[in-house]
Design an enzyme around this catalytic site. Sequence first.
Site, PDB file in Angstrom:
ATOM      1  N   GLY A  18     -15.147  -6.919  39.429  1.00  0.00           N
ATOM      2  CA  GLY A  18     -16.560  -7.461  38.802  1.00  0.00           C
ATOM      3  C   GLY A  18     -16.975  -8.410  39.876  1.00  0.00           C
ATOM      4  N   ASP A  64      -2.341 -16.682  41.894  1.00  0.00           N
ATOM      5  CA  ASP A  64      -2.435 -17.421  40.583  1.00  0.00           C
ATOM      6  C   ASP A  64      -3.469 -18.506  40.738  1.00  0.00           C
ATOM      7  OD1 ASP A  64      -2.521 -18.638  38.132  1.00  0.00           O
ATOM      8  OD2 ASP A  64      -0.334 -18.613  38.050  1.00  0.00           O
ATOM      9  N   TYR A 157     -13.828 -20.701  25.798  1.00  0.00           N
ATOM     10  CA  TYR A 157     -14.392 -20.289  27.067  1.00  0.00           C
ATOM     11  C   TYR A 157     -15.651 -20.990  27.573  1.00  0.00           C
ATOM     12  CZ  TYR A 157     -16.780 -17.020  30.234  1.00  0.00           C
ATOM     13  OH  TYR A 157     -17.202 -16.437  31.360  1.00  0.00           O
ATOM     14  N   LYS A 161     -16.119 -23.069  30.834  1.00  0.00           N
ATOM     15  CA  LYS A 161     -17.499 -23.098  31.668  1.00  0.00           C
ATOM     16  C   LYS A 161     -18.317 -24.163  31.938  1.00  0.00           C
ATOM     17  CE  LYS A 161     -16.234 -19.041  33.349  1.00  0.00           C
ATOM     18  NZ  LYS A 161     -15.945 -18.935  35.057  1.00  0.00           N
ATOM     19  N   ILE A 192     -23.092  -9.688  32.199  1.00  0.00           N
ATOM     20  CA  ILE A 192     -22.840  -8.722  33.463  1.00  0.00           C
ATOM     21  C   ILE A 192     -22.033  -7.305  33.147  1.00  0.00           C
ATOM     22  CG2 ILE A 192     -22.773  -8.441  35.886  1.00  0.00           C
ATOM     23  CD1 ILE A 192     -25.066 -10.374  34.825  1.00  0.00           C
ATOM     24  N   THR A 194     -19.251  -6.052  33.721  1.00  0.00           N
ATOM     25  CA  THR A 194     -18.290  -6.374  34.286  1.00  0.00           C
ATOM     26  C   THR A 194     -16.859  -5.928  33.344  1.00  0.00           C
ATOM     27  OG1 THR A 194     -17.984  -8.603  33.726  1.00  0.00           O
ATOM     28  CG2 THR A 194     -19.076  -8.145  35.842  1.00  0.00           C
ATOM     29  N   PRO A 195     -15.670  -5.850  34.028  1.00  0.00           N
ATOM     30  CA  PRO A 195     -14.518  -5.468  32.973  1.00  0.00           C
ATOM     31  C   PRO A 195     -14.438  -6.425  31.935  1.00  0.00           C
ATOM     32  CG  PRO A 195     -13.965  -4.911  35.296  1.00  0.00           C
ATOM     33  CD  PRO A 195     -15.324  -5.553  35.232  1.00  0.00           C
ATOM     34  N   GLN A 255     -35.017 -18.395  25.921  1.00  0.00           N
ATOM     35  CA  GLN A 255     -35.562 -18.064  24.507  1.00  0.00           C
ATOM     36  C   GLN A 255     -34.864 -19.142  23.669  1.00  0.00           C
ATOM     37  OE1 GLN A 255     -36.113 -13.628  23.956  1.00  0.00           O
ATOM     38  NE2 GLN A 255     -34.969 -13.666  26.010  1.00  0.00           N
TER      39      GLN A 255
END
Length: 255
Positions: A18, A64, A157, A161, A192, A194-195, A255
């Site tokens: 990624g 880790d 999540y 973030k 994006i 990515t996995p 938007q």
Amino acid sequence: MTGRVEGKAALVTGGASGLGAESARLLAREGARVCLTDVQAARAEDVAGEITAAGGEAFALPHDVASEADWDRVMAEVRDRFGGLQILLNAAGVAGTGGSIAETSLDDWRRIQSINLDGSFLGVKYAMALMAEGEGGSIVNISSILGLVGLPKSAAYAASKGGVRLLTKAAAVECARFGVPVRVNSIHPGFIDTPMVQSRLQSPDGDRMARLIENVQGPLGQPNDIAEGVLYLASDASRFVTGSELVIDGGMTAQ
């Protein structure tokens, strides 16, 4: 333009795939010596091998990011191999569960925070100290547009973030206030290819997510779209940029 990070030592977490892998490749092409780390150690080794085969300098370590002992070990190895550190990319992270708040267990919540937020905190903490031993450097934290806006079934999540976003600002101000020659900035990718994003698109609410992306953002962004932002923030071209948010999202949050 070439050699934008020539001779700099870089540590890239989440380097097995990624955004981390693509950023490591670009940093190496632009002259950086790169250490890639990941819990998927064999895949990180593969990426390091690609970089070396292309004429760059790279090695990989198992890591880790939620483990302080691992950070201590990795930083010691970077110091031994490179003599110091000028670039840290905190790219390691995990996606949310895709469940509602009611469906999210405390264990899942804590797992996501430990990797996305605690891992970034430990990276900032250890990199600031090592960079300050030399002439300073640049820390780039991968946040998300979900560190800026909310989305249903993404609370854990988004919280992690959002934490990365404000950790970045606090660290940048602390460095500036106390004369630590380290810049700290965050990047906020949209969706994006990515996995991590692909796994979310395969989840039970994947169809809803795909419609949202198609209707608002358009096509998925590519990892190199983010890697170019990483390169800018890692390079001396951004010498007057710290505590900032670089949003790379195809207009999603406009938007």
